[in-house]
Design a protein around this motif. Structure first.
Motif, PDB file in Angstrom:
ATOM      1  N   ALA A  97      12.163 -38.945  11.714  1.00 50.61           N
ATOM      2  CA  ALA A  97      11.506 -39.169  13.007  1.00 50.61           C
ATOM      3  C   ALA A  97      12.382 -38.713  14.169  1.00 50.61           C
ATOM      4  O   ALA A  97      11.881 -38.105  15.124  1.00 50.61           O
ATOM      5  N   THR A  98      13.685 -38.980  14.097  1.00 51.53           N
ATOM      6  CA  THR A  98      14.554 -38.537  15.184  1.00 51.53           C
ATOM      7  C   THR A  98      14.610 -37.011  15.258  1.00 51.53           C
ATOM      8  O   THR A  98      14.678 -36.451  16.352  1.00 51.53           O
ATOM      9  N   ILE A 100      12.133 -34.979  14.411  1.00 52.98           N
ATOM     10  CA  ILE A 100      10.850 -34.546  14.984  1.00 52.98           C
ATOM     11  C   ILE A 100      10.841 -34.764  16.495  1.00 52.98           C
ATOM     12  O   ILE A 100      10.426 -33.888  17.258  1.00 52.98           O
ATOM     13  N   VAL A 101      11.307 -35.923  16.948  1.00 51.71           N
ATOM     14  CA  VAL A 101      11.347 -36.211  18.384  1.00 51.71           C
ATOM     15  C   VAL A 101      12.265 -35.221  19.102  1.00 51.71           C
ATOM     16  O   VAL A 101      11.930 -34.724  20.187  1.00 51.71           O
ATOM     17  N   LEU A 104      10.437 -31.959  19.439  1.00 53.96           N
ATOM     18  CA  LEU A 104       9.377 -32.045  20.448  1.00 53.96           C
ATOM     19  C   LEU A 104       9.970 -31.988  21.858  1.00 53.96           C
ATOM     20  O   LEU A 104       9.420 -31.330  22.742  1.00 53.96           O
ATOM     21  N   ARG A 105      11.081 -32.684  22.059  1.00 58.30           N
ATOM     22  CA  ARG A 105      11.737 -32.637  23.373  1.00 58.30           C
ATOM     23  C   ARG A 105      12.236 -31.241  23.690  1.00 58.30           C
ATOM     24  O   ARG A 105      12.118 -30.776  24.818  1.00 58.30           O
ATOM     25  N   ARG A 108       9.230 -29.118  24.590  1.00 67.11           N
ATOM     26  CA  ARG A 108       8.745 -29.425  25.937  1.00 67.11           C
ATOM     27  C   ARG A 108       9.655 -28.833  27.006  1.00 67.11           C
ATOM     28  O   ARG A 108       9.202 -28.362  28.029  1.00 67.11           O
TER      29      ARG A 108
END
Length: 114
Positions: A97-98, A100-101, A104-105, A108
């Motif tokens: 999860a970290t 993936i986050v 994503l950051r 962005r």
């Protein structure tokens, strides 16, 4: 029939380790740190179980799919394997999860500058 639950636990633990190996998330990213976290997590949950058993809160259920082998009163052999799976699953999920986050950051951030 008495080893079904243990076999399923070992198979799912193996699957989590395959995911870990494929994406280099936990053990295959930093084996020493992962081993320390796993041992501490397993010890914590085993102590939690032992306290619950001593306090009369946790009981071993009668299940046809369990081996019936006890490590201690009310502590079946499947319990430490389940706790090991729980720790590994949590850490593989967390590190995945970290990652993936972070991606994503990063995505962005590159979209805003374009």
């Amino acid at each position: 029939m008495g080893v079904v639950y243990l076999a399923i636990l070992l198979a799912t633990l193996g699957c989590m380790l395959l995911l870990d190996w494929r994406f280099r998330l936990f053990f295959w990213r930093d084996a020493l740190s992962a081993s320390i976290v796993t041992v501490i997590g397993l010890a914590f949950f085993l102590l939690w179980d032992i306290a619950g058993i001593a306090g009369g809160i946790f009981f071993r259920g009668e299940a046809l799919v369990a081996t019936g082998i006890l490590l201690a009163p009310e502590l079946p052999i499947e319990e430490p394997i389940f706790l090991l799976f729980l720790v590994v699953c949590t850490m593989v999920g967390y590190t995945g999860a970290t990652r993936i986050v972070a991606r994503l950051r990063l995505r962005r951030g590159t979209e805003k500058t374009a």
